[in-house]
Design an enzyme around this catalytic site. Structure first.
Site, PDB file in Angstrom:
ATOM      1  N   ASP A 302       0.852  -1.181   0.000  1.00 20.27           N
ATOM      2  CA  ASP A 302       0.000   0.000   0.000  1.00 20.27           C
ATOM      3  C   ASP A 302       0.885   1.227   0.000  1.00 20.27           C
ATOM      4  OD1 ASP A 302      -2.670  -0.671  -0.126  1.00 20.27           O
ATOM      5  OD2 ASP A 302      -2.643  -1.430   1.932  1.00 20.27           O
ATOM      6  N   PHE A 372     -16.974  15.981   5.260  1.00 27.94           N
ATOM      7  CA  PHE A 372     -16.639  15.235   4.044  1.00 27.94           C
ATOM      8  C   PHE A 372     -17.507  13.987   3.948  1.00 27.94           C
ATOM      9  CE2 PHE A 372     -14.351  11.912   1.850  1.00 27.94           C
ATOM     10  CZ  PHE A 372     -13.851  12.573   0.728  1.00 27.94           C
ATOM     11  N   MET A 378     -16.292  16.447  -0.803  1.00 30.90           N
ATOM     12  CA  MET A 378     -15.716  17.732  -0.395  1.00 30.90           C
ATOM     13  C   MET A 378     -16.201  18.069   1.003  1.00 30.90           C
ATOM     14  SD  MET A 378     -17.817  20.132  -3.020  1.00 30.90           S
ATOM     15  CE  MET A 378     -19.586  20.157  -2.992  1.00 30.90           C
TER      16      MET A 378
END
Lengths: 684, 565
Positions: A302, A372, A378
């Site tokens: 990752d 969010f 956003m």
């Protein structure tokens, strides 16, 4: 490396392991044991007949030592591994559990818990078994297993719901569903891996045992036919009544030739491998997984946490045309005030550093924070000023803000789009800030690649391991970070199912894949991977699917696990080579010793004494020296078996060359020197 | 000294030609077994198709290792039955110009097993025991098909090692047909014609009785020799038409035939290493095995040459010619002895009994190592692969990965099978020799005293277990005990390896292939070649070190001390 406690305990166990039931597991050492027993009987019988042979007695003693040394090596390895695991177990044996049963609570012992039971853990109590939080939120002290003193949050749902038996709830109250049978928790499984009784041989260990048994049979054949050839030679040399080879000598020769060194140290090597992993705070659920780790040639890593520092940081404000940098910074700061993510905080800090902007008081009643969400992608704030106008400030991904602007009938400036593309190409993440219908500019969020990671990947490449970076970033960003970090390949915009696909693809091409993961949606990929490591902070599903658990939850650990696996296999190979190479010298000690009188005629030395190239003093001392060397070498190699051979991340050919020089050539030469020295000592 | 120089030049030429022909022939063999186009296909394709039609062979049918093996076993059993019965009814059958009686049952049994196992151990002299019919229909046929069997097993192994995740290894009947039709038959034909041109006989005439100048009666044998000799060399069979094998002027008349017959011994086994590389998809893999074989061959040759040309302290001569043909000289004989023992051929052009102790030991050691230095056609290379597997397993661990060969993991099953294959011949050589060396049944056949007698016994059982077929002579093996024990030895030495090899092939075929990387243990470089040699010497050699020490080594040291028995 060894405490006196461990050593004395292991010494006692070395004797306990003389028990045939435990000897049977190790065919090579079993043969030595039988030989020792037979020699002892011969010594006793001869003794009763008044023909006590000090030579036979010495052989018997050293044969017993050979067995004991082998047992000792296993015992000390077990002891060390168990000591490590035992401290973990202590935490949980005395635990009591509060079980929810038919709507009532009852207090039972933790060992009585069954899979599927629900228990309640209040602040201050120890979690009785591995499980999953199904209700509530709590902080948990996991230092008992991780050594990390900072408490962690565990809550129901999501990726932080798993709890481990033996850890302690510090605050609040949680309801936990037990997910593993008692005796089947990770710690139990780990203890079983190092404990003699339940330990299972790994595939490679089995194959090696077969090889060693095969060699033992070959040498058994060579030795049991020897008296016949010897008798023939006696007849042929005109001395048919001559003394044939006595049984103790034959047994001594056999024991010297069969691969006792590796045979004796084999289990110690395996246990120590697990122990080394444990010292790195990784729990393996099977020995097989450690071997597989050595074979892994593709690592799925990752990006976040492994390749880059966990969090992206705001490093720059890039205002749109006609907007001052300060204005942008202010808006960005406002939109991030309620954003508790590290990214959000870094925006606030940057604004403060650059323009000395302070987070101003925002009265709750005239401002609304927009959190969010995955849908809107956003966050921001709506502030009502005194005139009643509302400032809609938003911060988010380019796409999300574009939509926001369009909805407010604004337009998205072209030069901002260009800035966004440029940033993405550099591997950065652009966040766009907008107010009402106007785009104010872009925040440059930068991924910080970890120091030294590039060299690490280069090392992996020399070892033949390919690294693939997994990231949710878009391909442009991913490519830039991949280039900066020096990974071989990357998987951008990766969804959990993409990981699974990629693993399957690599496996279909013959690769062995290792990965580390934490989330529930990582579980299928973890299960599919040849080596799947779950972070301890991860979900129970992830931990169940994987074959190792990293207690530190450190994604870089995968690389260390691979190294441990390789080191384990190397140690086995090196000691096998050493053991087999030793035989050459032993032959040159024993064959001339037993055949020296053959065809001697009137002289004292027959023609075959020409093979006595070590010039050993007497036939007896030659045989004894070989047997003693054979026993002592086991003891001397125990530290190596425990530590493992020195590991360096190099090209396979270089590694092979080094190991061959040390253990192959060394294995040929060392016994010549050792046997000669012992012979000198014996005849001092 | 001049004799030695001459010998060295001959050896150099021999090796040079072998190295040149290996890729040429190897490429051709690869095409034959991969069923690609090759020059003989248009010429002989009809014969291949005809055989399939007559025998009802479905060309495309793929076999698992078990059905491949059972086909092989059935085929070999029928071969055995035919050769055995032909001998039993020799009197009643035609082409028995000398009216030879049927050999004893145990000799017939031994001979039948000997020829189906590609050993060609001969407890008899061809010219005084077997009719032309038995020699042709029984022995020559087995010379072909036993060699073809070896090739078929190797081809199956090569497929097993290189195929990915499948359970099949090809078709036994197809492989055996192709190796006979395209390889053994045409090559033997060319060679036989050449041998006839050099004076090797090929006729059905009865033996000629002649009176020599000294007035002694002499019987001059005849027979279809050339056809059998060609295949006996090419197929690493080695069973002579005449008792003294290629020392007989009718088998091997000139230095030229000598050279060619020697080359024929190693030709196909050497070429197969290249074929192996083709299958593995990397010529280097094949060359590495070739180099290992060549180095071990060269080392054996050097010791033998040194030993033959150094001073014999008993006779006080160097370059001893006892038991050697003056036509070929010492070098020609030594080269042959090393080639024939290395290659599991077993034909001789000199009496190995008369070799110096060390060169005798080299010949024996070559066989004891499992006939892997070139070895029998097919058999040598599949035996070598067994050692490769052991080497990869032992040393491969040292790079920190589960050992892999050609990208496939070597696991418990493969190790187990490899160990069985190594154990089978050792078992025969050591146990049977030990028994023979202390029992009157075994010892009564011996005509030499001292350690040399032990060498003779060891050599006989090594030869049987290694499916070599050469003998030290000096040991009368036409007794019930030796005929039976050697027959059992030959069976164990042959099928005790073929079965595990096919099992390995079948198992490896099912595995995935890991692409090679810089972390891979390389099996195609000098380092690996050196390792492989070390493992062969240590695993193969240490087994026999005590026995060899008491036999030929003792003899050598005694000779140096000017003692003889």
């Amino acid at each position: 490396m060894f405490s006196w406690m461990l050593v004395s305990k292991a010494m006692a166990q070395a004797f306990q392991k003389l028990n045939p039931v435990s000897l049977v597991k190790n065919p090579v050492i079993l043969i030595v044991g039988i030989g020792a027993l037979m020699t002892t009987l011969i010594v006793l019988i001869n003794g009763f007949e008044g023909q006590f042979s000090i030579f036979n007695f010495q052989i018997a003693i050293w044969l017993w030592f050979t067995v004991l040394f082998a047992n000792f090596s296993e015992a000390i390895a077990e002891g060390r591994g168990k000591a490590q695991a035992e401290s973990l177990r202590k935490n949980k044996t005395e635990t009591i559990a509060v079980r929810l049963f038919k709507g009532k609570t009852e207090v039972i012992r933790a060992t009585e818990l069954k899979k599927g039971d629900t228990v309640i853990c209040e602040a201050g109590t120890v979690i009785p078994a591995d499980g999953e939080v199904i209700e509530g939120i709590a902080t948990v002290d996991e230092s008992a297993i991780t050594g990390e003193s900072a408490p962690v949050v565990r809550e129901s749902g999501g990726d932080r719901s798993a709890v481990t038996g033996g850890t302690k709830v510090i605050s609040d109250r949680v309801v936990i569903r037990i997910t593993s049978e008692q005796g089947d928790t990770f710690i139990d499984r780990m203890i079983a891996l190092v404990e003699g009784a339940k330990r299972q041989k790994t595939p490679n260990e089995i194959a090696l045992t077969i090889l060693l048994s095969g060699l033992t049979i070959i040498f058994l054949l060579a030795i049991i036919t020897l008296p016949a050839f010897f008798q023939y030679s006696l007849n042929a040399s005109g001395n048919p009544g001559g003394k044939n080879l006595p049984l103790p000598v034959l047994i001594a020769l056999l024991v010297c030739l069969i691969p006792t060194t590796i045979g004796g140290l084999l289990s110690a090597i395996g246990i120590s491998g697990m122990d080394r992993l444990l010292r790195k705070n990784v729990i393996a659920t099977s020995g097989k997984a450690i071997e597989a780790a050595g074979d892994v040639d593709v690592l799925l890593l990752d990006k976040t946490g492994t390749i880059t520092l966990g969090n992206r940081m705001a490093t720059e404000f890039l205002p749109a045309r006609g907007v001052s940098r300060e204005l942008l910074a202010e808006a960005a700061q406002l939109s991030s005030l309620a954003d508790e993510t590290p990214e959000g905080r870094s925006v606030v800090i940057l604004a403060k550093e650059l323009f000395n902007l302070r987070a101003r008081d925002i009265h709750e009643d005239n401002s609304t924070f927009i959190p969010f969400t995955a849908q809107s992608r956003m966050s921001g704030v709506d502030i009502r000023d005194r005139k009643g106008n509302i400032r809609h400030i938003r911060k988010g991904s380019a796409d999300a803000i574009k939509k926001f602007i369009q909805n407010n009938d604004g337009f998205f400036p072209k030069e901002v789009s260009e800035t966004i593309v440029n940033l993405a190409r550099q591997g950065a993440t652009p966040l766009v800030v907008a107010e009402n219908d106007q785009v104010l500019g872009v925040i440059h969020l930068k991924d910080i690649v970890k120091g030294g990671i590039r060299q690490r990947f280069a090392q992996l490449r020399t070892m033949g391991i390919r690294t693939i970076m997994i990231t949710g970033d878009n391909p442009l960003t991913a490519a830039a970070i991949a280039a900066e970090a020096g990974v071989d390949d990357f998987l951008a915009e990766a969804m959990p199912e993409h990981k699974l696909e990629r693993i399957r693809l690599e496996q279909a091409n013959g690769h062995l894949v290792g990965m580390i993961g934490d989330g529930t949606n990582d579980a299928p990929a973890l299960a599919q991977a040849d080596v799947g490591i779950a972070m301890n902070t991860g979900t129970q599903a992830a931990r169940e699917a994987s074959n190792m658990v990293d207690l530190d939850s450190n994604p870089t650990k995968l690389i260390e696990v691979v190294e441990t696996g390789k080191q384990l296999l190397m140690t086995r190979g090196a000691l096998t080579t050493f053991s087999i190479a030793n035989d050459v010298a032993k032959y040159f000690a024993i064959i001339p010793a037993i055949a020296t009188a053959l065809y001697a005629g009137t002289s004292t030395k027959g023609p075959l004494s020409a093979l006595n190239i070590m010039n050993l003093a007497t036939p007896q001392s030659a045989i004894l020296s070989a047997v003693i060397f054979n026993a002592l070498i086991i003891i001397m190699l125990i530290p190596l078996a425990m530590k493992g051979v020195k590991y360096r991340p190099l090209h396979a050919n270089t590694v092979l060359m080094r190991n061959l020089l040390v253990y192959g050539l060394g294995g040929l030469i060392v016994p010549f020197i050792g046997i000669k020295l012992i012979d000198l000592l014996l005849n001092f | 000294m001049q004799m030695m120089m001459n010998g060295v030049i001959q050896i150099a030429l021999f090796i040079a030609i072998l190295v040149i022909l290996t890729p040429v022939l190897g490429r051709f063999l690869a095409r034959v077994f991969m069923d690609e186009n090759h020059i003989l296909k248009p010429l002989l394709g009809w014969l291949e198709r005809l055989i399939y039609r007559i025998c009802g062979i479905a060309k495309e049918e793929e076999m698992s290792w078990k059905s491949f093996l059972s086909g092989l076993l059935i085929f070999n059993f029928f071969g055995f039955a035919i050769v055995f019965l032909l001998q039993v009814f020799q009197r009643q059958l035609p082409l028995n110009t000398q009216h030879l009686a049927a050999p004893s049952w145990h000799l017939s049994l031994n001979t039948a097993i000997s020829f189906i196992t590609n050993t060609n151990w001969q407890s008899y002299s061809g010219e005084t025991t077997l009719s032309y019919l038995v020699q042709m229909l029984g022995l020559t046929v087995q010379n072909f098909v036993s060699a073809a069997t070896g090739i078929a097993v190797l081809v199956a192994l090569m497929r097993g090692l290189t195929r990915k995740t499948t359970s099949t290894l090809g078709n036994f009947w197809v492989d055996i047909t192709r190796s006979i039709v395209y390889v053994l038959l045409p090559f033997s034909l060319v060679m036989a014609i050449f041998l006839v041109s050099q004076g090797v006989i090929q006729n059905f005439t009865p033996y000629v009785h002649a009176t020599t100048l000294e007035g002694v009666q002499q019987v001059i044998p005849g027979g279809p020799a050339a056809s059998q000799i060609a295949i006996k060399q090419l197929g690493t069979n080695g069973g002579g038409f005449f008792g003294v094998n290629s020392a007989h002027p009718f088998e091997n008349p000139t230095p030229f035939t000598n050279f060619l017959e020697m080359l024929a011994i190693l030709l196909i086994p050497a070429a197969l290493t290249f074929t192996y590389g083709r299958f593995a998809g990397s010529n280097r893999q094949g060359w590495t095995l070739f180099i290992v074989m060549l180095l071990m061959f060269g080392a054996g040759l050097a010791v033998s040459m040194y030993s033959e040309f150094s001073l014999n302290h008993v006779l006080n001569i160097a370059g001893n010619m006892e038991g050697k043909e003056t036509r070929f000289g010492v070098a020609g004989s030594v080269l042959w002895s090393v080639a024939t023992s290395a290659a599991s051929n077993g034909s001789v052009n000199a009496m190995h009994d008369s070799l110096s102790p060390l060169s005798g030991m080299i010949a024996m050691f070559n066989i004891m190592l499992g006939e892997v230095i070139f070895g029998g056609v097919g058999a040598g290379l599949y035996g070598m692969v067994i050692f490769v597997i052991l080497t990869v397993f032992i040393a491969g661990l040292m790079v920190g990965r589960t050992p892999e060969y050609l990208g496939k993991k070597i696991e418990a099953f493969e190790v187990k099978m490899a160990i069985i294959a190594v154990l089978a011949p050792s078992f025969v050589i050591l146990l049977f020799s030990a028994f023979a060396s202390v029992t009157s049944t075994g010892l009564s056949s011996l005509n030499n005293a001292g350690p040399h007698g032990l060498s003779q016994i060891l050599y006989a059982f090594s030869s049987a277990a290694g499916n070599n077929g050469s003998a030290f002579a000096g040991l009368n093996t036409n007794t019930v005990f030796y005929n039976l024990s050697l027959a059992i030895g030959m069976l164990i030495g042959r099928f005790g390896i073929i079965i595990p090899v096919l099992a390995i092939a079948g198992h490896m075929a099912t595995k995935k292939v890991t692409p090679s990387s810089s972390g891979t243990f390389r099996t195609d470089n000098w380092l690996f070649a050196g390792l492989l040699i070390a493992v062969i010497l240590i695993v193969g050699g240490l087994t026999f070190f005590p026995a060899l020490a008491l036999g030929p080594a003792a003899e050598h040291f005694l000779m140096n001390a000017a003692n003889a028995f």
